[in-house]
Design a protein around this motif. Sequence first.
Motif, PDB file in Angstrom:
ATOM      1  N   PRO A  73      51.873 -48.052  -2.955  1.00  0.00           N
ATOM      2  CA  PRO A  73      50.998 -48.479  -4.049  1.00  0.00           C
ATOM      3  C   PRO A  73      50.468 -49.896  -3.893  1.00  0.00           C
ATOM      4  O   PRO A  73      49.366 -50.192  -4.348  1.00  0.00           O
ATOM      5  CB  PRO A  73      51.890 -48.352  -5.285  1.00  0.00           C
ATOM      6  N   GLU A  74      51.219 -50.759  -3.258  1.00  0.00           N
ATOM      7  CA  GLU A  74      50.767 -52.149  -3.120  1.00  0.00           C
ATOM      8  C   GLU A  74      49.645 -52.283  -2.095  1.00  0.00           C
ATOM      9  O   GLU A  74      48.803 -53.165  -2.199  1.00  0.00           O
ATOM     10  CB  GLU A  74      51.939 -53.040  -2.738  1.00  0.00           C
ATOM     11  N   ARG A  75      49.625 -51.417  -1.121  1.00  0.00           N
ATOM     12  CA  ARG A  75      48.646 -51.512  -0.039  1.00  0.00           C
ATOM     13  C   ARG A  75      47.503 -50.510  -0.182  1.00  0.00           C
ATOM     14  O   ARG A  75      46.357 -50.826   0.152  1.00  0.00           O
ATOM     15  CB  ARG A  75      49.363 -51.273   1.292  1.00  0.00           C
ATOM     16  N   ASP A  76      47.790 -49.311  -0.684  1.00  0.00           N
ATOM     17  CA  ASP A  76      46.826 -48.216  -0.606  1.00  0.00           C
ATOM     18  C   ASP A  76      46.209 -47.777  -1.937  1.00  0.00           C
ATOM     19  O   ASP A  76      45.466 -46.801  -1.966  1.00  0.00           O
ATOM     20  CB  ASP A  76      47.489 -46.997   0.031  1.00  0.00           C
ATOM     21  N   VAL A  77      46.525 -48.448  -3.042  1.00  0.00           N
ATOM     22  CA  VAL A  77      46.019 -48.011  -4.339  1.00  0.00           C
ATOM     23  C   VAL A  77      45.242 -49.145  -5.004  1.00  0.00           C
ATOM     24  O   VAL A  77      45.692 -50.287  -5.024  1.00  0.00           O
ATOM     25  CB  VAL A  77      47.169 -47.554  -5.269  1.00  0.00           C
ATOM     26  N   ASP A  78      44.065 -48.811  -5.539  1.00  0.00           N
ATOM     27  CA  ASP A  78      43.267 -49.744  -6.336  1.00  0.00           C
ATOM     28  C   ASP A  78      43.058 -49.134  -7.706  1.00  0.00           C
ATOM     29  O   ASP A  78      42.598 -47.991  -7.816  1.00  0.00           O
ATOM     30  CB  ASP A  78      41.900 -49.997  -5.696  1.00  0.00           C
ATOM     31  N   VAL A  79      43.385 -49.898  -8.744  1.00  0.00           N
ATOM     32  CA  VAL A  79      43.133 -49.485 -10.115  1.00  0.00           C
ATOM     33  C   VAL A  79      42.130 -50.483 -10.684  1.00  0.00           C
ATOM     34  O   VAL A  79      42.415 -51.679 -10.738  1.00  0.00           O
ATOM     35  CB  VAL A  79      44.429 -49.460 -10.955  1.00  0.00           C
ATOM     36  N   VAL A  80      40.967 -49.989 -11.096  1.00  0.00           N
ATOM     37  CA  VAL A  80      39.888 -50.860 -11.568  1.00  0.00           C
ATOM     38  C   VAL A  80      39.446 -50.389 -12.949  1.00  0.00           C
ATOM     39  O   VAL A  80      39.233 -49.199 -13.169  1.00  0.00           O
ATOM     40  CB  VAL A  80      38.687 -50.819 -10.592  1.00  0.00           C
ATOM     41  N   VAL A  81      39.309 -51.345 -13.871  1.00  0.00           N
ATOM     42  CA  VAL A  81      38.780 -51.057 -15.198  1.00  0.00           C
ATOM     43  C   VAL A  81      37.483 -51.845 -15.352  1.00  0.00           C
ATOM     44  O   VAL A  81      37.482 -53.071 -15.245  1.00  0.00           O
ATOM     45  CB  VAL A  81      39.787 -51.469 -16.296  1.00  0.00           C
ATOM     46  N   ALA A  82      36.385 -51.132 -15.570  1.00  0.00           N
ATOM     47  CA  ALA A  82      35.098 -51.792 -15.746  1.00  0.00           C
ATOM     48  C   ALA A  82      34.147 -50.859 -16.480  1.00  0.00           C
ATOM     49  O   ALA A  82      34.139 -49.649 -16.226  1.00  0.00           O
ATOM     50  CB  ALA A  82      34.500 -52.170 -14.392  1.00  0.00           C
ATOM     51  N   ARG A  91      44.121 -44.511  -0.711  1.00  0.00           N
ATOM     52  CA  ARG A  91      43.907 -44.160   0.686  1.00  0.00           C
ATOM     53  C   ARG A  91      45.218 -43.608   1.242  1.00  0.00           C
ATOM     54  O   ARG A  91      46.287 -44.149   0.958  1.00  0.00           O
ATOM     55  CB  ARG A  91      43.484 -45.400   1.483  1.00  0.00           C
ATOM     56  N   ARG A  92      45.097 -42.570   2.003  1.00  0.00           N
ATOM     57  CA  ARG A  92      46.290 -41.966   2.601  1.00  0.00           C
ATOM     58  C   ARG A  92      46.097 -41.925   4.106  1.00  0.00           C
ATOM     59  O   ARG A  92      45.070 -41.488   4.603  1.00  0.00           O
ATOM     60  CB  ARG A  92      46.482 -40.559   2.058  1.00  0.00           C
ATOM     61  N   GLU A  93      47.101 -42.398   4.811  1.00  0.00           N
ATOM     62  CA  GLU A  93      47.051 -42.385   6.271  1.00  0.00           C
ATOM     63  C   GLU A  93      48.450 -42.058   6.780  1.00  0.00           C
ATOM     64  O   GLU A  93      49.427 -42.671   6.368  1.00  0.00           O
ATOM     65  CB  GLU A  93      46.611 -43.750   6.788  1.00  0.00           C
ATOM     66  N   VAL A 128      45.598 -53.758 -19.474  1.00  0.00           N
ATOM     67  CA  VAL A 128      45.928 -52.539 -18.734  1.00  0.00           C
ATOM     68  C   VAL A 128      47.024 -52.858 -17.725  1.00  0.00           C
ATOM     69  O   VAL A 128      46.991 -53.875 -17.047  1.00  0.00           O
ATOM     70  CB  VAL A 128      44.684 -51.982 -18.016  1.00  0.00           C
ATOM     71  N   SER A 129      48.042 -51.984 -17.646  1.00  0.00           N
ATOM     72  CA  SER A 129      49.125 -52.179 -16.682  1.00  0.00           C
ATOM     73  C   SER A 129      49.331 -50.891 -15.888  1.00  0.00           C
ATOM     74  O   SER A 129      49.020 -49.806 -16.364  1.00  0.00           O
ATOM     75  CB  SER A 129      50.421 -52.575 -17.390  1.00  0.00           C
ATOM     76  N   ALA A 130      49.843 -51.045 -14.670  1.00  0.00           N
ATOM     77  CA  ALA A 130      50.083 -49.878 -13.815  1.00  0.00           C
ATOM     78  C   ALA A 130      51.425 -50.029 -13.126  1.00  0.00           C
ATOM     79  O   ALA A 130      51.825 -51.138 -12.757  1.00  0.00           O
ATOM     80  CB  ALA A 130      48.971 -49.740 -12.785  1.00  0.00           C
ATOM     81  N   SER A 131      52.128 -48.903 -12.967  1.00  0.00           N
ATOM     82  CA  SER A 131      53.395 -48.902 -12.244  1.00  0.00           C
ATOM     83  C   SER A 131      53.473 -47.631 -11.411  1.00  0.00           C
ATOM     84  O   SER A 131      52.808 -46.640 -11.709  1.00  0.00           O
ATOM     85  CB  SER A 131      54.577 -48.988 -13.219  1.00  0.00           C
ATOM     86  N   TYR A 132      54.296 -47.656 -10.360  1.00  0.00           N
ATOM     87  CA  TYR A 132      54.410 -46.526  -9.435  1.00  0.00           C
ATOM     88  C   TYR A 132      55.883 -46.210  -9.242  1.00  0.00           C
ATOM     89  O   TYR A 132      56.683 -47.106  -8.964  1.00  0.00           O
ATOM     90  CB  TYR A 132      53.764 -46.900  -8.095  1.00  0.00           C
TER      91      TYR A 132
END
Length: 160
Positions: A73-82, A91-93, A128-132
């Motif tokens: 989650p720290e490298r491959d996930v973007d959470v955007v509010v706009a 992104r998955r690799e 807004v907050s996000a956790s994995y």
Amino acid sequence: MTSLQERRAAPALPPFTTLDRVLDDWLRALPLSREVLLRPLADRPAGQDLIRVDEHRDGSTLVVRAELPGIDPERDVDVVVAGGMLRIDARRESEEEHREDGCIRHELRRGHLTRTLPLPEGTTEGDVSASYRDGILEVRVPVAEQPTAPAETRVPVSRT
């Protein structure tokens, strides 16, 4: 004496035209992922898939849970509010190498997952907050209380 008039039948619509219209209207009415569903498959970037989500209200908080197994989650996930929208991009690799009987098989898989969801009116975007955890991304969006409609006031009518 009566006259006979020639009646012409209405032009027949091509097959499935009515069904196409109904399905188009239905897709346009969907609140979630409308832009992805209506975009032709040929216009989508290769390897882009929809993220499966679950939305529910927990008091005055909108909770969005997205399935993202096997992702950092720290490298491959973007959470955007706009603009009143919540966008989750991932992104998955993965890279695997198998060796057996003197042969080497090297597999590399890449993909992009995305989901855009409308946020309710009165959303405070800064909170807004996000956790994995365990392959599930949880985004919590505080929602402002909707103002209640003022009580009905009866206005007397007088004769003039």
